[in-house]
Enzyme design. Sequence first.
Site, mmCIF file in Angstrom:
data_model
loop_
_atom_site.group_PDB
_atom_site.id
_atom_site.type_symbol
_atom_site.label_atom_id
_atom_site.label_comp_id
_atom_site.label_asym_id
_atom_site.label_seq_id
_atom_site.Cartn_x
_atom_site.Cartn_y
_atom_site.Cartn_z
ATOM 1 N N ASP A 1 6.530 21.841 -26.082
ATOM 2 C CA ASP A 1 6.738 20.504 -25.683
ATOM 3 C C ASP A 1 7.823 20.516 -24.625
ATOM 4 O OD1 ASP A 1 6.461 17.797 -25.239
ATOM 5 O OD2 ASP A 1 5.566 17.500 -27.309
ATOM 6 N N HIS B 1 14.714 12.593 12.377
ATOM 7 C CA HIS B 1 13.819 12.562 12.931
ATOM 8 C C HIS B 1 12.904 11.326 12.845
ATOM 9 C CE1 HIS B 1 11.707 15.254 9.565
ATOM 10 N NE2 HIS B 1 11.314 13.948 9.807
ATOM 11 N N HIS B 2 13.049 10.659 11.938
ATOM 12 C CA HIS B 2 12.639 9.276 11.573
ATOM 13 C C HIS B 2 13.213 8.199 12.567
ATOM 14 C CE1 HIS B 2 9.869 10.716 8.471
ATOM 15 N NE2 HIS B 2 11.056 11.341 7.995
ATOM 16 N N THR C 1 7.074 26.923 5.878
ATOM 17 C CA THR C 1 5.583 26.329 5.746
ATOM 18 C C THR C 1 4.512 27.403 6.350
ATOM 19 O OG1 THR C 1 6.750 24.211 6.201
ATOM 20 C CG2 THR C 1 4.134 24.320 5.928
ATOM 21 N N HIS D 1 0.876 -1.212 0.029
ATOM 22 C CA HIS D 1 0.110 0.193 -0.108
ATOM 23 C C HIS D 1 0.658 1.227 0.005
ATOM 24 C CE1 HIS D 1 -2.928 3.025 1.127
ATOM 25 N NE2 HIS D 1 -2.131 3.115 2.175
ATOM 26 N N SER E 1 12.702 6.242 -13.850
ATOM 27 C CA SER E 1 11.796 7.067 -14.437
ATOM 28 C C SER E 1 11.743 8.624 -13.708
ATOM 29 C CB SER E 1 10.376 6.280 -14.311
ATOM 30 O OG SER E 1 9.465 7.232 -14.211
ATOM 31 N N SER E 2 11.725 8.544 -12.636
ATOM 32 C CA SER E 2 11.626 9.799 -11.778
ATOM 33 C C SER E 2 12.573 10.869 -12.205
ATOM 34 C CB SER E 2 11.675 9.768 -10.227
ATOM 35 O OG SER E 2 10.483 8.810 -10.018
ATOM 36 N N GLU F 1 12.002 13.263 -0.072
ATOM 37 C CA GLU F 1 10.821 12.567 -0.931
ATOM 38 C C GLU F 1 9.474 12.909 -0.218
ATOM 39 O OE1 GLU F 1 10.365 10.775 -3.355
ATOM 40 O OE2 GLU F 1 8.514 9.771 -2.785
ATOM 41 N N HIS G 1 13.221 11.841 3.678
ATOM 42 C CA HIS G 1 12.332 12.967 4.199
ATOM 43 C C HIS G 1 12.386 14.060 3.068
ATOM 44 C CE1 HIS G 1 10.608 15.797 6.589
ATOM 45 N NE2 HIS G 1 11.119 16.492 5.808
ATOM 46 N N ARG H 1 1.732 0.627 14.808
ATOM 47 C CA ARG H 1 1.259 0.387 13.217
ATOM 48 C C ARG H 1 1.928 -0.804 12.900
ATOM 49 N NH1 ARG H 1 5.743 4.641 10.643
ATOM 50 N NH2 ARG H 1 4.882 3.672 8.503
ATOM 51 N N LYS I 1 4.045 30.202 3.941
ATOM 52 C CA LYS I 1 3.084 29.684 2.801
ATOM 53 C C LYS I 1 1.706 29.784 3.197
ATOM 54 C CE LYS I 1 5.799 26.918 -0.093
ATOM 55 N NZ LYS I 1 5.365 27.586 -1.296
ATOM 56 N N SER J 1 -1.198 27.228 -4.777
ATOM 57 C CA SER J 1 -0.911 28.830 -5.079
ATOM 58 C C SER J 1 -1.464 29.200 -6.425
ATOM 59 C CB SER J 1 0.719 28.821 -4.996
ATOM 60 O OG SER J 1 1.224 28.397 -3.820
ATOM 61 N N TRP K 1 7.037 0.141 3.918
ATOM 62 C CA TRP K 1 7.373 0.430 2.604
ATOM 63 C C TRP K 1 8.720 1.182 2.978
ATOM 64 C CZ3 TRP K 1 8.659 5.633 1.434
ATOM 65 C CH2 TRP K 1 8.276 6.684 2.500
ATOM 66 N N TYR L 1 9.090 15.927 0.873
ATOM 67 C CA TYR L 1 8.547 17.056 0.203
ATOM 68 C C TYR L 1 8.397 17.095 -1.493
ATOM 69 C CZ TYR L 1 8.302 19.023 4.555
ATOM 70 O OH TYR L 1 8.107 19.575 5.886
HETATM 71 C C1 HEM Z 1 5.745 20.788 9.421
HETATM 72 C C2 HEM Z 1 6.065 19.860 8.597
HETATM 73 C C3 HEM Z 1 6.311 18.488 9.066
HETATM 74 C C4 HEM Z 1 7.290 18.040 10.093
HETATM 75 C C5 HEM Z 1 7.480 18.829 11.363
HETATM 76 C C6 HEM Z 1 7.038 16.627 10.052
HETATM 77 C C7 HEM Z 1 7.674 15.719 11.063
HETATM 78 C C8 HEM Z 1 7.639 14.312 11.082
HETATM 79 C C9 HEM Z 1 8.376 13.465 11.972
HETATM 80 C C10 HEM Z 1 9.157 14.078 13.255
HETATM 81 C C11 HEM Z 1 8.156 12.238 11.676
HETATM 82 C C12 HEM Z 1 8.498 10.758 12.287
HETATM 83 C C13 HEM Z 1 7.543 10.528 13.259
HETATM 84 C C14 HEM Z 1 7.968 8.882 13.836
HETATM 85 O O1 HEM Z 1 8.048 8.078 13.063
HETATM 86 O O2 HEM Z 1 8.002 8.749 14.968
HETATM 87 C C15 HEM Z 1 7.367 12.294 10.407
HETATM 88 C C16 HEM Z 1 6.873 11.199 9.856
HETATM 89 C C17 HEM Z 1 6.340 11.084 8.601
HETATM 90 N N1 HEM Z 1 6.065 12.462 7.557
HETATM 91 FE FE1 HEM Z 1 6.292 14.099 8.490
HETATM 92 N N2 HEM Z 1 6.563 16.128 9.162
HETATM 93 C C18 HEM Z 1 6.179 17.340 8.658
HETATM 94 C C19 HEM Z 1 5.518 17.286 7.184
HETATM 95 C C20 HEM Z 1 5.342 16.259 6.386
HETATM 96 C C21 HEM Z 1 4.639 16.190 4.802
HETATM 97 C C22 HEM Z 1 4.803 17.539 4.181
HETATM 98 C C23 HEM Z 1 4.811 15.001 4.505
HETATM 99 C C24 HEM Z 1 4.687 14.520 2.960
HETATM 100 C C25 HEM Z 1 3.769 15.199 2.320
HETATM 101 C C26 HEM Z 1 5.223 14.120 5.725
HETATM 102 C C27 HEM Z 1 4.978 12.743 5.510
HETATM 103 C C28 HEM Z 1 5.692 12.116 6.528
HETATM 104 C C29 HEM Z 1 5.752 10.527 6.407
HETATM 105 C C30 HEM Z 1 5.308 9.708 5.412
HETATM 106 C C31 HEM Z 1 6.184 10.138 7.873
HETATM 107 C C32 HEM Z 1 6.068 8.595 8.134
HETATM 108 C C33 HEM Z 1 7.205 7.857 7.624
HETATM 109 C C34 HEM Z 1 7.075 6.385 7.978
HETATM 110 O O3 HEM Z 1 7.626 6.168 9.225
HETATM 111 O O4 HEM Z 1 6.368 5.657 7.385
HETATM 112 N N3 HEM Z 1 5.442 14.845 6.735
HETATM 113 N N4 HEM Z 1 7.274 13.501 10.128
HETATM 114 CU CU LIG Z 2 10.640 13.375 7.755
#
Ligand code: HEM
Ligand SMILES: [Cu+2]
Lengths: 178, 524
Positions: B105, B301-302, B327, B76, B168-169, B254, B252, B449, B330, B267, B141, B256
């Site tokens: 083009d 932070h992950h 952010t 997923h 591709s990307s 990614e 990370h 999870r 914006k 916008s 994933w 963004y």
């Molecule tokens: C203010 C902006 C953001 C902050 C401060 C933030 C912070 C964080 C932090 C600290 C985690 C880790 C949590 C953990 O695993 O314990 C996390 C996970 C995640 N964030 Fe964000 N994030 C932000 C914006 C975004 C945006 C814009 C996206 C995507 C469009 C995003 C997608 C994700 C994803 C996919 C994960 C989980 C990854 C995984 O463990 O599978 N985040 N974020």
């Molecule tokens: Cu992150």
Amino acid sequence: MTQSVTKTNTNVAMLKKLLVFTVVMFGFGYALVPMYERFCEVTGINNLLQPDVLDKNIKVDMTRMIAIELDANVRGMPWKFKPLQASVKIHPGESIEVMYEIRNDSDQEISGQAIPSYSPRLLEKYLKKFECFCFTKQVLKPGEVRQMPVKFVIDPQIPVDINTVTISYTFFALEPGM
Amino acid sequence: MAVVQDVHGHHDHHPSGIMRWVTTTNHKDIGTMYLWFSFAMFLTGGFLAMGIRAELFMPGIQILEPELFNSFTTLHGLIMVFGAIMPAFVGLANWQVPMMIGAPDMAFARMNNWSFWLLPVAGSLLISSFFVPGGAAAGGWTFYPPLSAQGGLGVDMMIFAIHILGASSIMGAINIITTILNMRAPGMTLMKMPMFVWTWLITAYLLVLVMPVLAGTVTMLLTDRHFGTSFFNAAGGGDPVLFQHVFWFFGHPEVYIMILPAFGIVSEIIPTFSRKPLFGYSSMVYATASIAILSCVVWAHHMFTVGMPAVGQLFFMYATMLIAVPTGVKVFNWTATMWRGSMTFETPMLFSIGFIFLFVIGGFSGVVCAIVPIDIQVQDTYYVIAHFHYVLVSGALFAIFAGVYYWLPKWCGRMYDEKLAKMHFWLSMIFFNVAFFVQHFLGLAGMPRRIPDYSLQFADFNMISSIGAFGFGLSQLLFLYIVIKCIRGGEKAADKPWDGGTTLEWTLPSPAPYHSFETPPVIK
Ligand code: HEM
Ligand SMILES: [Cu+2]
């Protein structure tokens, strides 16, 4: 026409630059590996394979006993590897020596390296090893048997809720000539 | 008649039928194919999500064995990230970037065709991995070793698919960068580019920066699995924590990559329906760039719970929180754009406003996750799931919906059914929140999870969440219906169906001719 030819040329030049950049970044991914190792070495985060210096003033904590379970594994090599005692009990702060034995069952000379692993993980912070067979590689002739000591202390600072820990070693083969 | 035919007349000799799509190098055809592919993957990933939520509907194991459940969550994530969200944005870029900068083009039309046709190959690899012995990859994933070092053929298929998707990307990104930098119409300086183009330019740079690192990571994993290397294998002197560092160095940025183009779409739409120019255009550009730069130094932070020194945790905590500043800029600018505008609320605007609200919630929960002592509690719980679905579904996906409704009249020459579209919005909005808001509570209460079963105290919230998810899933079929209905017929769209539109694509006829801007427009 000439205008579109120059346009194609600048596009191709751009393509080349970006491709080179891509390749560089691919290499950078690999460069992260030694960078990471250097970083851990310099900051001392991951120095499992270096002897610790012993603090002379360390006090033995006679009020506690910690059980240490010893574990040994080999990965993908024809060696037998075992601790000579399955577990020991010591007071924190007391130094102890435990023995391991390796035997080369093959008909070739093989060199191997042991990698330690601790449970619980924070044991790493409190385990002070000043002698270990894992600090160097081990080379064994065909059929050779070797007994090797590990000398260590457990820092009395270790949290009180920990009474049993495990120290595990895994031997893996080094490439011939390493 | 003669006048109408004059528009294409001389160069309509592309093959017809299926070969038209296989061989096409036209940015509009390729954009269409990207979007349809992305939608197909969205439904596939959605099917897996329905499976996950069905299993989690009640405590106990009902329909998915744990191993299969793990494959469902893993695939997923991979399919939604690499198959649905990213290709949708590339599809939008293909359609819109040339039209918005007045180029005929993309810079490399042939390469554009290749980068699309790699996608179905990778997609089929991922899907068919369910049917090989051992089943699909099941380590999440993020495919952390040691699990990903151990799995069977399914993992190898996943690795190969990621290689292909990465290639591709990268090709797509190179194409977009070159198009934007070299092919703008005379007079369109960088600081006159529409925001959508700006955000894509920056995204494309992020892509060429980090996609190769991902390719390297999966290559290391592959050689660890089959060629005796020990990058991540502890028994061989490697380090599984190293994998996490290298993965999140890609991972990370990614996330963004998946949100910056969404910022761009919103916008464009907010000014159009507020009938005011975007507030603080240049600060928007700088905010986007600083988000992109900062996103490269926050990866750990992950990994707050891997056993990092406190200094490391502090650095990554503060760096992460710093991202909230641009952010915030914006969000402020979008709000200020709406301030005292003559707003109307057609579907693209509804989705954009929904985006702002829900994305901000996701941003806040992100900041909560960034606080180390809290993150140690919520890591790997449903709180994180809630966080990233607020930024990815109600963030990236809502922006894609907004963009599709916004530009559909230009693409098809017809208006979509506004009533149904509004219904699509409200259904999505309500069911999304039903599905995901409660997951914050589940996470805070400690539900982990990626586990197919849970203890009884989580039962009520899980049932609510599953109902929301089913509703959300079904609502997306309505979207499919609306799009098909719009392609098939409907009220004829004006060249500029939204009276507030100011960008170049609205100067073209609707539907946009197969070849547009062969002579570049001049921008004053
Ligand atoms: C203010 C902006 C953001 C902050 C401060 C933030 C912070 C964080 C932090 C600290 C985690 C880790 C949590 C953990 O695993 O314990 C996390 C996970 C995640 N964030 Fe964000 N994030 C932000 C914006 C975004 C945006 C814009 C996206 C995507 C469009 C995003 C997608 C994700 C994803 C996919 C994960 C989980 C990854 C995984 O463990 O599978 N985040 N974020
Ligand atoms: Cu992150």
